[in-house]
Enzyme design. Sequence first.
Site, PDB file in Angstrom:
ATOM      1  N   GLU A   1     -22.752 172.490 127.988  1.00 44.59           N
ATOM      2  CA  GLU A   1     -23.291 173.322 126.899  1.00 44.59           C
ATOM      3  C   GLU A   1     -24.728 172.949 126.531  1.00 44.59           C
ATOM      4  O   GLU A   1     -25.061 172.842 125.346  1.00 44.59           O
ATOM      5  CB  GLU A   1     -22.388 173.183 125.657  1.00 44.59           C
ATOM      6  CG  GLU A   1     -20.971 173.652 125.919  1.00 44.59           C
ATOM      7  CD  GLU A   1     -20.044 173.460 124.723  1.00 44.59           C
ATOM      8  OE1 GLU A   1     -19.292 174.399 124.418  1.00 44.59           O
ATOM      9  OE2 GLU A   1     -20.049 172.371 124.101  1.00 44.59           O
TER      10      GLU A   1
ATOM     11  N   ASP B   1      -7.487 169.460 120.528  1.00 41.63           N
ATOM     12  CA  ASP B   1      -8.050 169.843 119.226  1.00 41.63           C
ATOM     13  C   ASP B   1      -7.616 171.245 118.819  1.00 41.63           C
ATOM     14  O   ASP B   1      -7.873 171.661 117.691  1.00 41.63           O
ATOM     15  CB  ASP B   1      -9.589 169.757 119.248  1.00 41.63           C
ATOM     16  CG  ASP B   1     -10.226 170.627 120.324  1.00 41.63           C
ATOM     17  OD1 ASP B   1      -9.634 170.741 121.423  1.00 41.63           O
ATOM     18  OD2 ASP B   1     -11.311 171.184 120.080  1.00 41.63           O
TER      19      ASP B   1
ATOM     20  N   HIS C   1     -26.226 168.354 123.564  1.00 40.63           N
ATOM     21  CA  HIS C   1     -25.426 167.600 122.574  1.00 40.63           C
ATOM     22  C   HIS C   1     -26.116 166.300 122.175  1.00 40.63           C
ATOM     23  O   HIS C   1     -25.454 165.273 121.997  1.00 40.63           O
ATOM     24  CB  HIS C   1     -24.031 167.278 123.149  1.00 40.63           C
ATOM     25  CG  HIS C   1     -23.119 168.471 123.187  1.00 40.63           C
ATOM     26  ND1 HIS C   1     -22.330 168.835 122.129  1.00 40.63           N
ATOM     27  CD2 HIS C   1     -22.882 169.386 124.153  1.00 40.63           C
ATOM     28  CE1 HIS C   1     -21.628 169.922 122.454  1.00 40.63           C
ATOM     29  NE2 HIS C   1     -21.947 170.280 123.673  1.00 40.63           N
TER      30      HIS C   1
ATOM     31  N   ASP D   1     -23.172 162.480 120.299  1.00 42.20           N
ATOM     32  CA  ASP D   1     -23.229 163.945 120.203  1.00 42.20           C
ATOM     33  C   ASP D   1     -24.215 164.301 119.101  1.00 42.20           C
ATOM     34  O   ASP D   1     -24.902 163.418 118.574  1.00 42.20           O
ATOM     35  CB  ASP D   1     -21.824 164.529 119.931  1.00 42.20           C
ATOM     36  CG  ASP D   1     -21.660 165.904 120.568  1.00 42.20           C
ATOM     37  OD1 ASP D   1     -22.457 166.800 120.240  1.00 42.20           O
ATOM     38  OD2 ASP D   1     -20.763 166.073 121.403  1.00 42.20           O
TER      39      ASP D   1
HETATM   40  C1  ACM Z   1     -16.647 170.526 126.108  1.00 39.75           C
HETATM   41  O1  ACM Z   1     -15.580 170.800 125.529  1.00 39.75           O
HETATM   42  N1  ACM Z   1     -17.782 171.097 125.713  1.00 39.75           N
HETATM   43  C2  ACM Z   1     -16.689 169.578 127.201  1.00 39.75           C
END
Ligand code: ACM
Length: 616
Positions: free
Chosen positions: A334, A427, A267, A193
């Site tokens: 994203e 999370d 990412h 990432d």
């Molecule tokens: C993600 O939570 N962007 C896969």
Amino acid sequence: MNLKRLSASLFAISIAILLNAQNITIIPQPKKVIFNKGNFALSGKTVISYNDPQLKFLADYTSTTIKSLNKLKLIVKNQNGTQPKIQSINLILDVKANRAKEGYLLNVTSSVISIKGATSQGIFYGVQSLLQLIPVNGDSKIQAVEIQDEPRFAWRGLLLDVSRHFFTIDEVKRLIDEMVVYKFNLLHLHLTDDQGWRIEIKKLPELTKVGAWRVPRTGLWWDREPPQNGEAATYGGFYTQEQIKDLVKYATQRHVDILPEIEAPGHSLAAIASYSYLSSSKTGYKVNPGSKFYTIDDNSLCAGKESTFEFLDIVLTEIAELFPFEYIHIGGDECYKGFWKKCEDCQKRMKDNGLKDENELQSYFIKRLEKILQQKGKKLMGWDEILEGGLAPNATVMSWRGMDGGIAAAKANHHVVMSPNTYAYLDLYQGDPAIEPPTYSMLRLNTVYNFEPAPPGIDSSFILGGQGNLWSESVPTFRHAEYMFWPRSFALAEVLWTPKSGKNWNDFIRRTECHLSRLDNSDINYARSFYDAILTPLKDEKGILTIKLNTEIEGLLCYYTFDNTNPDHHSHLYKKGEVLTIPKDADTFRVITYRNGKPVGRIMTVPLVELAKRVN
Ligand code: ACM
């Protein structure tokens, strides 16, 4: 039978049922449980035997785990076709048994325990159920019971993000040990990432020389100071290929597949910081330590230059060799496309291929990755953004922005893993932000329990299963990872394994409470947030703040104060449904939960100005 004897035996039966009901604490709830009379007394004389060499590891594992649970050291024997002896635990591979691949039959009588399955994986899950039947209070009696069991879904996953924070191989192994108890069979490792590249790629050494390290920062994620000129990048780490091979072996022995994720095209700042030719803008980017950077730093691999695809081919070749699992996850989520818009190579690629916008360019990118993976005998999986601009022909979609992407993919006859942020993002907060470590939005235990991975209106055979995701922006230690996984992953385990009709929230909570002491015994961290009060701030018709209270589980009482004292059972008792008005000049609300006269939740202290901000 006279009336007196009838009522005496009814009483005995109901006591037996009650005792049984209290004794069985398996998570996830098995498909079918029949209680029998008596119990098996585990002792130092109990032998663990197995009928096939394939089961040797499992027999040793059973012995080691029983030793860690209650100190008994049981001998392991190869049974070699002889009949089960009394006082033995028998692991029986029966390939002819007409049983589901991961199914098992566990039979506990007062003299013998047998676990049968058509595969060693099925027997492994039978062993997990048996281990959960062993009391952790030092008692060695196992309730006589017959269990027929098999999972509802084949894909029962957890994701650990090792990029945002690094977790050692030993910590990853510990997670495997913890997850298999609850019959999870897939570990998704988010290996790359913007904040770190975590796996050795022999032909691309800069990825781990540069990309695995960032400047050290603590404090709130996204508020951190960006790297300064000349500052040493000292936080991070990566797994060598030797470590990965060892990890894969460890996981395979425990029937866990590892799904590696290599993020592309977004990412990807750690890769771009390592090899600047991957960028479609400037050079000199640094691995991000948790600072705001979107639109400032370019974290999307250039989709125009061939060198990007050559890079990914090298990476995916080595990844495909390291991980035996049939899927490789290529991310796809994203992807910020602002730099592609200004990149000559990207624009040329679009023109040459008749792509009408940057979404179609991303789709082109993913389709090329699918071809690369197919050459290596692997299947492509990606986040639901890979639907945008057209899905690659054989792609499997992991649905994260709710369930819609997964539903659309299943309707287009693609396989799907459901891991929606609305039900499965571990999370997120699991209790009130006033007393939880800072993170994003809310995902309470009961919401996870209500996750339904196969919604109506689609062909459920396209739903492989589901997965809980632990992104680690705000998870700097493995201890905190455990806090976020448990007990919400108990709920996920039950969603993914137990037949829908077998789920029962109150009974799940009863079993969860028993398992918390098992976690205590093994020094595994977990959250007790489901014992805390749930605050709902409201505004009355005059716009004045009021408060309602609730609890996630039944049987809790809430005591509260507005007078800046800590509440206890002498404070105001909240009455169900009551709307609390704020006394004049009060500035802070405090609440605690009690059960059976004892505090069970934490004191929650919330400034009323903070509470008012929560009502829009
Ligand atoms: C993600 O939570 N962007 C896969």
